[in-house]
Design an enzyme around this catalytic site. Structure first.
Site, PDB file in Angstrom:
ATOM      1  CG  HIS A  19      -2.035   0.976   0.946  1.00 36.53           C
ATOM      2  ND1 HIS A  19      -2.054   2.423   1.388  1.00 36.53           N
ATOM      3  CD2 HIS A  19      -3.484   0.824   0.627  1.00 36.53           C
ATOM      4  CE1 HIS A  19      -3.223   2.915   1.273  1.00 36.53           C
ATOM      5  NE2 HIS A  19      -4.028   1.898   0.816  1.00 36.53           N
TER       6      HIS A  19
ATOM      7  CG  ASP B  19      -7.955  -2.287  -2.296  1.00 39.36           C
ATOM      8  OD1 ASP B  19      -9.110  -1.593  -2.245  1.00 39.36           O
ATOM      9  OD2 ASP B  19      -6.863  -1.606  -2.496  1.00 39.36           O
TER      10      ASP B  19
END
Length: 430
Positions: free
Chosen positions: A307, A365
């Protein structure tokens, strides 16, 4: 804000003092607003990598510590102890509701779940194969054409009504877009149901038989919404604030946020993750794709890992991982080929030294796409679910921006690299 210290900047032998402000948490900031007036210089910061565009008291992220706070509360506590509407109240009002406030807030949201009946006919103007995000941008923007009584942004009651309408109607609009694409009859909301249960009803029920949402699946969806409700000054939130800085009505501002979220670099990550899993195809192909991911000369990227903000781990991913396994167990999908493939990738990412060293852990995600697929939500609608969740964050940020006496219309400056001033040549000399 009162500056306790200053930073000295020297330009061409001339020094100026710039105020330093300290927040309750996070990095201190240097106020560069006096810079241009005193020196004639501007700062250059594409992507706002080192620029605080506003002050905010809503959400705090510490990427190194893997920390996400809504109004000071850790996300891992909110996702376990609260439902989505409680989190909406928190983001909007600053504190968690007590019993009476929770009941009143829920009642007000339930009273606005239906959309104007003409909007169902408005939706019929879209092709049935339209991308759901295109439909959402149009439908949410069109709310301002149907609800004229809550457009005065200087009226606190109007702002509250518009906020409640957006929170209440987004699930209805998202479900309408899905069912329209399938040629299915629209299901009106059932106000006896909770927020996430109602959405699942509008998505999956049919007029010809009874439908009761599965509580395990409804809770999983509720958790997805909580984990995506706000994420500080990201691209879509900044877009909402930028649009709102001009005085645009809240429906138009949220539509602008949806348009920004549609971009694959922002809201489309979980959709890209599912497409990657489908490309890999089978567990037997995992070693080959892992090798490609490690090869610097190969353009293949493992989606759903690592991320930009969270450097060590994504706190939302830990919660989403637990939810993912709860859903797979509830539906008996542990042996589904795609889910087995995802679990194998997860195992490697958590054990392989390369992934550990590069901090390429599974992020939110990766898991949310798997959960949504298990719930029966089509891949094209994943970003629509994201928009439904993020609506409250956008509203809270918009309201904070409107109330900030230091807020001005957004107007970034530039480093001009074009042609210098020149005269227009006559036609025979062009």
């Amino acid at each position: 804000m009162n500056a306790q210290r200053t930073a000295m900047l020297t330009v061409d032998g001339k020094s100026i003092d710039l105020p330093i402000y300290t927040g309750t948490m996070g990095p201190e900031v240097i106020d560069v607003r006096p810079l241009h007036g005193k020196t004639g210089f501007l700062t250059y910061d594409p992507g706002y990598m080192s620029t605080a565009s506003c002050n905010s008291s809503i959400t705090y992220i510490d990427g190194d510590a893997g920390e996400l706070l809504y109004r000071g509360y850790p996300i891992e506590q909110l996702a376990v102890h609260c439902d989505f509407l409680e989190v909406c109240y928190l983001l909007k009002h600053g504190e968690l509701p007590n019993v009476a406030q929770r009941e009143d807030w829920g009642k007000r949201v339930r009273n606005h779940t239906m959309v104007h009946e003409q909007m169902t006919r408005f939706m019929q103007g879209f092709r049935r194969d339209s991308h759901p995000m295109a439909v959402l941008v149009g439908m949410v923007g069109a709310l301002s054409a149907f609800y004229h009584d809550s457009l005065d942004i200087n009226n606190p009651e109007h702002r509250l009504i518009a906020a409640i309408r957006l929170i209440a109607k987004m699930p209805t609009i998202v479900a309408m877009a899905y069912r329209y694409s399938k040629g299915m009859p629209q299901m009106y909301p059932q106000n006896r149901l909770g927020y996430s249960e109602n959405f699942m009803y509008m998505m999956f029920a049919t007029p010809c038989e009874e439908y009761e949402p599965n509580p395990v699946l409804a809770r999983a969806l509720d958790r997805i919404l909580i984990l995506h409700a706000d994420h500080e000054q990201n691209a879509s939130t900044s877009t909402v604030r930028m649009a709102g800085s001009s005085g645009a009505n809240p429906f138009a501002c949220i539509a602008a946020g949806i348009a920004c979220l549609w971009g694959p670099a922002h809201g489309g990550a979980n959709e890209a993750c599912l497409k990657m899993l489908e490309e890999i195809g089978d567990v037997s192909n995992v070693p080959k794709y892992i090798a490609r991911a490690k090869d610097k000369n190969d353009g293949f990227k493992l989606m759903g890992f690592g991320h930009r903000i969270y450097r060590n781990f994504d706190p939302r991913a830990t919660l989403m991982r637990q939810t993912c396994h709860e859903v797979l167990n509830e539906l008996g999908l542990q042996d589904d080929p795609l889910f087995k493939l995802a679990l194998e990738l997860e195992r490697i990412a958590l054990e392989d030294e390369y992934f550990i060293e590069k901090k390429l852990y599974p992020n939110v995600d990766f898991y949310s796409g798997i959960v949504q697929r298990a719930l029966g939500i089509p891949t094209q609608l994943f970003t629509g679910i994201f928009a439904m969740a993020r609506t409250i964050g956008w509203i809270a940020q918009w309201h904070e921006m409107i109330s900030d006496p230091n807020q001005k219309i957004g107007r970034p400056r530039q480093l001009y690299m074009g042609a210098v001033k020149r005269d227009v040549p006559t036609m025979d000399k062009r």
